[in-house]
Design an enzyme around this catalytic site. Structure first.
Site, mmCIF file in Angstrom:
data_model
loop_
_atom_site.group_PDB
_atom_site.id
_atom_site.type_symbol
_atom_site.label_atom_id
_atom_site.label_comp_id
_atom_site.label_asym_id
_atom_site.label_seq_id
_atom_site.Cartn_x
_atom_site.Cartn_y
_atom_site.Cartn_z
ATOM 1 N N GLU A 91 -0.430 -7.692 11.242
ATOM 2 C CA GLU A 91 0.644 -7.982 10.284
ATOM 3 C C GLU A 91 1.825 -8.695 10.950
ATOM 4 O O GLU A 91 2.975 -8.271 10.849
ATOM 5 C CB GLU A 91 1.108 -6.693 9.603
ATOM 6 C CG GLU A 91 0.011 -6.069 8.745
ATOM 7 C CD GLU A 91 0.442 -4.774 8.084
ATOM 8 O OE1 GLU A 91 1.323 -4.077 8.624
ATOM 9 O OE2 GLU A 91 -0.114 -4.442 7.025
ATOM 10 N N GLU A 154 -8.856 -2.785 7.403
ATOM 11 C CA GLU A 154 -8.376 -1.511 6.861
ATOM 12 C C GLU A 154 -8.883 -1.403 5.430
ATOM 13 O O GLU A 154 -8.860 -2.376 4.678
ATOM 14 C CB GLU A 154 -6.846 -1.421 6.867
ATOM 15 C CG GLU A 154 -6.209 -1.445 8.246
ATOM 16 C CD GLU A 154 -4.686 -1.457 8.192
ATOM 17 O OE1 GLU A 154 -4.114 -1.055 7.149
ATOM 18 O OE2 GLU A 154 -4.062 -1.874 9.183
#
Length: 877
Positions: A91, A154
């Site tokens: 991220e 994820e």
């Protein structure tokens, strides 16, 4: 670390992403030794800078910082064979700096692929690795002729009572070679042990006066801080198992065994065994014939099971298990690594029916406050104001500590909190407690049978609730519950009834799925069988208290005291059940496990179903629609049955039932501008209302097709002497009129999911979705509908997609036309709110037209697609 590895290996987890940094150096040799794949991830995250132009990934002055962390990770860990993939970070946006780190790794370690989620499908990631992508989106990727594999970096966010629909994810992953798995977020609840007044609890954000904090958002693991498994871990083990048994021809005993290990032959590694159960009792067992398949192969074997003499009313289950044939580094010999269970296709004779005439007679007294039905052994009291069974006594012992009442709520899960369930679904929280009983009828069709029917109006859109209690002289009480929504309502968290039994009845035995907690969308790991335990041990203390302890597909359940005396509920056919040593209100209010006071009774839940727990993410995603209780007609039935001291619950459950017949539901149709009602039960009287009230035996009698009434809703129910009344059928006349509507044009739609007809089918769980899997054409998007005839309207309504926020219309225009060609001027324009709620638009003045046209000019957050769950018109009052 070793404890974590052992837990992972024993639960069929084979991969760890070292998110979001290069882990402790001691971790890697352990993974080499025990056998875990690793995705080694660089300590790079700059989430706070966003993913736009301010992202550090795009700023060349940060290039050396990115390279430094990446190079140090690779050089330190490159000799560990457990590492099979390098991750560039997490991220941190994307840009030239990650292109540089990817290039360095490819040049200096060409033996391992590189992945980076924010790179999307850019060339500097060898793996497409999105996070929390839906099943639909990863399947669309797999169908797009991709040039790279997809591994979810994820998914299946494991916060609290979660990890629903994991089997659905894995079914999709196994169906397409391009889909290669994913990493569940997260492994362990990040809580700290703390004490208050001598009571231990798990502390989380804010419990140390820390501001700001993330509340319990870091408690999103498959195991608790002390490594106690959350129930979701058992689902992971079952869904992830490497050995799969599938039925080929169960009548002949043939099954297919698939070895999903890439390198491990099953011969010598596991021993296969089988057992045949009659209901929950093992009646035959043995060893599976060999040979077992090699790595990646499958084989068909014949289980030497023979059909027994079938016992009336029984069901038969074949279970195969695979256990380690020798000690392994991570588990001992005999440890079960995989299993599957199949219901055998044998039709057992129907069980005998009890003879009500042979039962003791019943007396009925009807004082102002309640109705009491009794004989020498049994006494049942139904309150007139509550419409509930307030007392159930057998041989002098009270079996209820709290009345049996309708319940539509659950203590919110973390996922419920994340999708704003209290705001969306709050109408259901007090729908049961605030019901208004308006009808109580008592009948005695035989000396030993008394039937009490209670009807109530719920505050949720004036919906109808009905209970029918059929009380028999032997102590059996058949409970029938039905519900009919009175208007547009959100989905139900649960549909069922709740009561309490005395505290001494703290042992629970059941025949259904278990032994651990399971839910509609998380029950693959729960085999059908006999189970028992103490209520205190059968609930589950999540770090933050929430809905827990449910068991699905229950045939019967019993709560008993130390002497074996208690209360049984027999599903007709199945129930979802749970029990707690505290109240639902206390569970809903508690923020920590030590704040959950124990009651002086045991709360019991006898439900038809609960909406699933979900698990795609914990910040907005809802349970999948196939596991959602949308607001529609529901009905179910169960039998309450006393258990005497020393009674055997299984024997009590098998005792014959006296089952009264129920009138079939009324069907309402719209034919040639007239209302037609039918009922399959011969001789039944159809009674109806058009003012929203509940039909009773005194309501108007339907005799022939009738003109469409002025009201918007018709309710109908059928009655027949000696039978339980039918459930209420509710017909929205506006929806009946919509049956003639047709979509005549849309600019595009998503095949397999987003058909245009879904926008007018009256089902809030379906939707029109513009194309997204094969390119993304931008706005405007439009849909045109033929209403079938000129229709007067005062406006229109728009219901967005209900299961997620994708595609909500922002700016819009609305047109009407008499011929579908000349649309004239816009009759309404504006912007919809960013909400899942129904939105209504009123025209400046009413219009009459045959065709309508909705044009979506934008999406609320700028996405290129549009979704519409329901498009409707508003009548002229």
């Amino acid at each position: 670390m070793i404890e974590d590895i052992l837990l992972m290996k024993r639960h069929n987890i084979n991969t760890v992403r070292t998110a979001h940094y290069a882990n402790d150096p001691r971790w890697f040799p352990l993974c080499n030794r025990y056998g875990l794949y690793l995705i080694g991830e660089a300590n790079i995250e700059s989430h706070g800078m966003g993913y736009g132009e301010r992202s550090l990934a795009k700023d060349p002055t940060w290039k050396e910082a990115h390279l430094d962390r990446t190079i140090r990770m690779v050089e330190r860990d490159k000799n560990h064979p457990s590492i099979i993939i390098w991750s560039l970070g997490n991220e941190a946006g994307d840009g030239v700096n990650f292109e540089a780190t990817s290039a360095w790794i490819h040049e200096n370690d060409p033996t391992r692929p590189v992945h980076y989620e924010r790179a999307g499908r850019q060339p500097h990631t060898d793996i497409v690795c999105p996070m929390y992508s839906s099943i639909e989106s990863i399947v669309a990727y797999a169908k797009s002729n991709p040039d790279r594999p997809l591994i979810l970096c994820e998914y299946a966010h494991a916060m609290g009572n979660s990890v629903g629909n994991l089997q659905d994810y894995c079914d999709a992953i196994e169906a397409y070679p391009a889909l290669q798995g994913g990493s569940i977020w997260d492994w362990v609840d990040q809580g700290l042990r703390k004490f208050e007044d001598g009571k231990m609890f798990w502390a989380y954000g804010g419990d140390y006066g820390d501001v700001p904090n993330d509340d319990n958002f870091c408690c999103n693991g498959l195991v608790q801080p002390d490594r106690t498994p959350n129930p979701s871990l058992y689902e992971v083990k079952k869904v992830y198992q490497y050995i799969k048994a599938e039925p080929v021809d169960l009548t002949a005993g043939t099954i297919r065994i698939r070895n999903k290990y890439a390198f491990q032959d099953l011969a010598g590694f596991v021993e296969g065994r089988w057992e045949l159960c009659e209901d929950g009792n093992v009646i035959a067992k043995g060893t599976l014939p060999g040979p077992l398949p090699a790595a990646g192969a499958d084989t068909v074997v014949t289980v030497p099971v023979t059909k027994p003499s079938l016992r009336p009313g029984s069901e038969y289950w074949l279970k195969v298990t695979f256990a380690l044939a020798a000690d392994q580094l991570w588990a001992p010999k005999g440890y079960v690594v995989a299993w599957d269970q199949f219901k055998m296709p044998w039709e057992a004779p129907a069980p005998a029916q009890a003879d009500a005439a042979a039962m003791p007679a019943l007396n009925v007294v009807e004082p102002a406050e309640a109705i009491r039905v009794f004989n020498g052994d049994v006494s049942v009291t139904v309150g007139r104001a509550s419409g509930a069974i307030e007392s159930l006594r057998y041989k002098g012992a009270e079996l209820l500590a709290r009345p049996l009442v309708p319940n539509f709520w659950r203590a919110l899960t973390d996922n419920d909190d994340g999708n704003r369930a209290i705001q969306r679904l709050g109408v259901w929280k007090n729908a049961g407690p605030r019901r208004q009983v308006h009808t109580v009828r008592v009948e005695q069709p035989a000396a030993s049978v008394v039937r009490i029917t209670t009807e109530a109006t719920l505050p949720a859109a004036d919906s109808d609730w009905r209970n029918t209690y059929t009380i028999y002289g032997n102590g059996d009480v058949l409970v029938e519950a039905s519900f009919a929504p009175g208007g547009a309502l959100p989905e139900l968290p649960r549909f069922g009834m709740q009561a309490a039994v005395p505290k001494a009845m703290d042992s629970m035995t059941w025949y259904g799925r278990g032994p651990h907690e399971n839910y509609w969308d998380r029950k693959t790991s729960a085999a059908v069988g006999y189970y028992s335990g103490k209520v205190e041990d059968l609930d589950h203390d999540y770090v933050k208290p929430q809905e827990n302890a449910n068991r699905c597909d229950v045939r019967w359940v019993a709560w008993t005291d130390g002497a074996g005396r208690g209360l049984m509920a027999v599903g007709m056919p199945l129930l979802s059940i749970s029990a707690w040593p505290y109240t639902q209100e206390a569970l809903d209010a508690a923020m920590h496990i030590h704040e959950l006071p124990r009651s002086d009774f045991v709360t019991i839940n006898l439900d038809l179903k609960q909406t699933g727990v979900g698990g795609d993410n914990s910040w907005g995603a809802r349970p999948h629609k196939q596991y959602t209780l949308f607001a529609r007609d529901y009905a179910y039935m169960f039998c309450l049955r006393p258990i005497t001291s020393g009674g055997d619950p299984e024997a009590v459950a098998r005792r014959p039932l006296a089952v009264p017949k129920q009138v079939k539901p009324v069907r309402i149709a719209h034919e040639n501008d007239r209302i037609v009602m039918t009922c399959e039960t011969l001789g039944a009287d159809i009674r109806y209302t058009v003012d929203g009230s509940t039909p009773t035996p005194d309501s108007p009698l339907y005799t022939q097709p009738m003109p469409v009434p002025a009201g918007r809703v018709v309710k109908a129910r059928a009655f027949a002497e000696g039978m339980i009344d039918s459930v209420i059928t509710v017909a929205d006349l506006a929806q009946i009129a919509k049956s003639a509507w047709k979509v005549v044009h849309v600019d595009c739609f998503e095949p397999g999911e987003g058909y245009a007809e879904h926008a007018i089918d009256g089902k809030p769980d379906t939707f029109w979705h513009t194309t997204w899997s094969t390119g993304r054409p931008g706005h405007p998007h439009e849909i045109q509908v033929d209403l079938g005839k000129p229709t007067s309207m005062s406006g229109f309504s728009y219901l967005p997609r209900q299961d997620m926020a994708n595609g909500r219309i922002g700016r819009y225009e609305f047109y009407v036309s008499n011929d579908g060609k000349d649309w004239g001027r816009v009759v309404a324009t504006g912007r919809f709110r960013n909400t899942s709620a129904l939105q209504k638009v009123t025209f400046d003045k009413p219009a009459t037209a045959r065709f309508i046209r909705l044009v979506a000019l934008s999406e609320v957050v700028g996405q290129p697609y549009t979704t519409v769950a329901e498009l409707d018109i508003l009548p002229v009052e």
